[in-house]
Write an enzyme that holds these catalytic residues in place. Sequence first.
Site, mmCIF file in Angstrom:
data_model
loop_
_atom_site.group_PDB
_atom_site.id
_atom_site.type_symbol
_atom_site.label_atom_id
_atom_site.label_comp_id
_atom_site.label_asym_id
_atom_site.label_seq_id
_atom_site.Cartn_x
_atom_site.Cartn_y
_atom_site.Cartn_z
ATOM 1 N N TYR A 146 0.792 -1.272 -0.014
ATOM 2 C CA TYR A 146 -0.101 0.040 -0.143
ATOM 3 C C TYR A 146 0.662 1.160 0.000
ATOM 4 O O TYR A 146 0.389 2.323 -0.328
ATOM 5 C CB TYR A 146 -0.981 0.068 1.333
ATOM 6 N N LYS A 195 4.128 -15.303 2.428
ATOM 7 C CA LYS A 195 3.916 -15.971 1.159
ATOM 8 C C LYS A 195 5.305 -16.382 0.915
ATOM 9 O O LYS A 195 5.777 -15.964 -0.517
ATOM 10 C CB LYS A 195 3.048 -15.085 0.230
ATOM 11 N N ASP A 227 -2.421 -18.317 2.348
ATOM 12 C CA ASP A 227 -3.477 -18.757 1.954
ATOM 13 C C ASP A 227 -4.136 -20.006 2.632
ATOM 14 O O ASP A 227 -5.249 -20.259 2.931
ATOM 15 C CB ASP A 227 -3.300 -19.476 0.503
ATOM 16 N N ASP A 251 -4.775 -6.824 6.231
ATOM 17 C CA ASP A 251 -6.124 -6.198 6.042
ATOM 18 C C ASP A 251 -7.028 -7.132 5.827
ATOM 19 O O ASP A 251 -8.181 -7.106 6.189
ATOM 20 C CB ASP A 251 -5.687 -5.219 4.629
ATOM 21 N N ASP A 255 -10.080 -8.835 8.665
ATOM 22 C CA ASP A 255 -11.583 -8.569 8.229
ATOM 23 C C ASP A 255 -12.146 -10.054 8.376
ATOM 24 O O ASP A 255 -13.440 -9.910 8.995
ATOM 25 C CB ASP A 255 -11.789 -8.108 6.974
#
Length: 361
Positions: A146, A195, A227, A251, A255
């Site tokens: 980001y 990852k 994942d 992020d 959620d």
Amino acid sequence: MKLNIVCIPGDGIGPEIVAEAKKVLNKVANLYGHEINYRDVLLGGASIDVHGVPLTDETIQAAKEADAVLMGSIGGDAATSPWYQLPPNLRPEAGLLGIRKALNLFANLRPAVLYEELSDACPLRKDISEAGFDMLIMRELTGGLYFGERYTTEENGIRKAVDTLVYNENEIRRIAKKGFDIALKRRRKVTSVDKANVLDSSRLWRKVVEEVALDYPEVTLEHMLVDNCAMQLVKDPAQFDVILTENMFGDILSDEASMVTGSIGMLASASLNDTKFGLYEPSHGSAPDIAGKDAANPIATILSAAMMLKYSFDLDQEAAAIESAVKKVLEKGYRTGDIMSKGCRRVGCKEMGDLLADEIK
Ligand code: NAD
């Protein structure tokens, strides 16, 4: 102990829920012999109304001088509020991004707890939700995808967009240290999510987290690919204590974790820098649809205040007193509208604050 706390009531339900958090904090301070100095400042829409901008130097300065900031929430209804006629850099949310940046808040903590009494709200299968869960997602907030270089271009008539994911070892080390420090106050397990089978930034993340772990022999470290983590959160959420991860993974996972609790009005959060300072706020927004109706659930803000006592002031016992008051009030069957279920007694925001303050003995 003297606690200097800046409060940002903010917009919508913000002032109502912050008032209840203060009520509970005052009860704790009385009981345990602490002195709290509050200073209220403006941010977001409330600041636009008075100063024409969502964040002033005065608010930043007050926050910098405090030990911690307790915030309600900011923002209004984008469809009807005049704040959203302003250019994006003058809208309420710009104030929030601005203060996070000014205070260098690089670590975001979001607990996701499933209370036994609210397990009906959990969308997971009963045999999974029955075990309950209590995890904390620790997300790096100021680096990664980001914040990397990004651009859109066209090559030979083909549009192309580029986003860059960059982390240096210092950014990883400081968030990893926070993660391990916080695990020491919990069940002493860190799951570092990356990852590393694909990304160089993840391979560096894993190396640096392992280096930091050497200083925390009491904490168990495991690595998990993002994942797999997304699957494990719905398959076996009870396995997690602290999930430590980079910005974009955090992020998404935070959620997901909060949605599996099913109760938005219960979810606290904290953003920390590399001192003891932190900004504490509920995970939800300013709920303009129920503002001023004494219908908001103040528990997320009250649990954020408990996090403040724990992480900014090391008052673990006082924080635990608040957390156990929440459990007891739920056990007794009191509910605000958002978590109401059959056979329970519905209460407003103020009464919920009173019940919680009374339960702290
Ligand atoms: P929201 O979280 O404010 O509300 C979503 C739904 O949940 C609404 O139906 C609301 O009534 C309900 N709800 C939320 N908190 C509740 C509580 N404590 N008790 C009972 N019910 C509750 O999200 P939204 O409607 O998408 O956003 C409203 C405003 O909040 C927007 O301006 C948005 O930008 C802002 N916002 C601010 C923050 C923040 O201050 N950190 C975070 C998210 C959204």
